[in-house]
Design a protein around this motif. Sequence first.
Motif, short mmCIF file in Angstrom:
data_model
loop_
_atom_site.label_atom_id
_atom_site.label_comp_id
_atom_site.label_asym_id
_atom_site.label_seq_id
_atom_site.Cartn_x
_atom_site.Cartn_y
_atom_site.Cartn_z
N THR A 167 42.32 45.34 41.75
CA THR A 167 41.50 45.62 40.41
C THR A 167 40.15 45.26 40.46
O THR A 167 39.23 46.19 40.10
CB THR A 167 42.13 44.91 39.31
OG1 THR A 167 43.62 45.29 39.33
CG2 THR A 167 41.83 45.18 38.02
N PHE A 180 45.21 39.01 36.08
CA PHE A 180 46.26 38.83 34.97
C PHE A 180 47.42 38.10 35.25
O PHE A 180 47.95 37.43 34.62
CB PHE A 180 46.47 40.39 34.43
CG PHE A 180 45.74 40.99 33.55
CD1 PHE A 180 44.85 40.33 32.59
CD2 PHE A 180 45.47 42.37 33.79
CE1 PHE A 180 43.97 40.89 32.13
CE2 PHE A 180 44.31 42.83 33.01
CZ PHE A 180 43.66 42.29 32.12
N HIS A 181 48.10 38.14 36.65
CA HIS A 181 49.37 37.86 36.97
C HIS A 181 49.36 37.56 38.40
O HIS A 181 49.24 38.36 39.33
CB HIS A 181 50.30 38.99 36.71
CG HIS A 181 51.65 38.84 37.00
ND1 HIS A 181 52.40 37.59 36.02
CD2 HIS A 181 52.74 39.21 37.64
CE1 HIS A 181 53.53 37.62 36.61
NE2 HIS A 181 54.02 38.68 37.15
N ASP A 206 47.37 43.57 44.45
CA ASP A 206 47.18 43.44 42.80
C ASP A 206 46.40 44.68 42.47
O ASP A 206 45.34 44.63 42.93
CB ASP A 206 46.68 42.16 42.16
CG ASP A 206 46.81 42.05 41.00
OD1 ASP A 206 47.24 42.98 40.22
OD2 ASP A 206 46.19 41.22 40.41
N LEU A 224 45.82 46.69 38.62
CA LEU A 224 46.23 46.73 37.49
C LEU A 224 47.52 46.24 36.98
O LEU A 224 48.35 46.89 36.27
CB LEU A 224 46.12 48.26 36.85
CG LEU A 224 44.62 49.18 37.28
CD1 LEU A 224 44.90 50.42 37.10
CD2 LEU A 224 43.82 48.32 36.72
N TYR A 256 50.46 44.48 35.26
CA TYR A 256 50.34 44.18 33.81
C TYR A 256 50.96 42.74 33.84
O TYR A 256 52.00 42.17 34.37
CB TYR A 256 51.55 45.10 33.07
CG TYR A 256 51.54 44.99 31.60
CD1 TYR A 256 50.60 45.55 30.97
CD2 TYR A 256 52.29 44.24 30.90
CE1 TYR A 256 50.29 45.64 29.50
CE2 TYR A 256 52.23 43.95 29.51
CZ TYR A 256 51.25 44.75 28.86
OH TYR A 256 51.27 44.66 27.46
N ARG A 265 52.86 39.36 32.79
CA ARG A 265 54.24 39.01 32.23
C ARG A 265 54.09 38.42 30.75
O ARG A 265 53.31 37.73 30.24
CB ARG A 265 55.02 38.13 33.01
CG ARG A 265 55.31 38.61 34.33
CD ARG A 265 56.19 37.67 35.05
NE ARG A 265 57.44 37.32 34.60
CZ ARG A 265 58.50 36.79 35.15
NH1 ARG A 265 58.15 36.14 36.27
NH2 ARG A 265 59.62 36.30 34.50
#
Length: 394
Positions: free
Chosen positions: A284, A369-370, A388, A390, A392, A394
């Motif tokens: 990303t 993000f995660h 990783d 994009l 999403y 959790r």
Amino acid sequence: ATLTYRVDGSSKFGDNNKYGSFPSIGLGYKFFENATGSVNDFKVRANYGITGNQEFGANSAISKARFNNTSLSISNNANPALEWEKTTSYGAGIDFSLLNSRLTGSVDYFVKNTEDLIFPIPESATKPGPASPRLINLDGELENTGVEVALNYSLIEKDNMSWSISANASFLDNEITNFPGFIPTGNINGQGLSGAFAQVIANNYPLFNYYVFEFRGYNDAGSSLYTQPDGSAGPLGSAQKILDSDLQPLPKMNVGFSTSFSIDNFDIGTTFYGQFGHYIYNNTANAYFFRGAFPTRNLPLSVLESGQSAADPNTPSTKFMEKGDFLRWSNLTIGYTFDSTFADQIGASNLRVYLNANNLATFTNYTGFHPEVTIDKGRNGVPSAGMDYLMYPR
């Protein structure tokens, strides 16, 4: 002692290899069993066995054709020699119960060696080469070694109060050996990144080892510097390199922890788990977070203040690799159980009210993000790990 010998058959394989033979043996000896005192149970175990894998598409060993308008085209090349993928496992372990059975646990050491790995050969862009995909048994072996530990301790055992804790951990390592090939995977998405990849399968390296340029900072003009063949830092132009095995995408340690406490009618329980010792490739950031994307896109302030020039390309490199360590607070439950007399008054055999929460917090330095990435960035049917893009949260 446990001895097994099984013969499995599958029509997925080549004509001469449809059956596989898989023996196993397990031996154990109990030094203590239901004893009183400090050591209540103690057992030693050892095992050896072979298992087979046939998890791939049906009819993959035979020739298949596809009808398109007025012609037939081969969609799968036959491989009558395709055979079972086999994993030889062996290891040893102990089970124990101590301190009047208040402390129980197990420790295991294992080795798993997989050979004849089932692998897809894609259609070749240049000839000579296969005109259509074909499954083969890959040369080389994948060796996994590890230690697993599980413990449970009862701190308090009273009529109106109890408290117990449980923990487990696994320490894992893997390596490809005796492998003559060099297979790219880990596709990278983004503008100007067509055809780019970040991982390879190569001899004497962990599975999906990273293969990118090694970033060394920026020069005075804001251009990226990378490690050169002589070890110095210089401009882009040197080849990508296989990174050190310590920078692998698969976690080297997995941990879990839970505890439960009750006093009178109240109870509380909570669970944590985490992964450590691995690196995530932040595709990303590679695709969107570089100085040339501003002001068309919003960027993190760290990118704008990095010193990178707007003309510097977003070349795949260690700049976008981050430690993937995390600890997740996964569950919390608080409850109250009413007395049976109260439950009887409302016509119930028992009554408990509780509050439950999941995924409460994640502790990590990963900037995406995660950190628990599950995106498949495979290439030509070869999977990947630790990528990783994009993802999403959790």
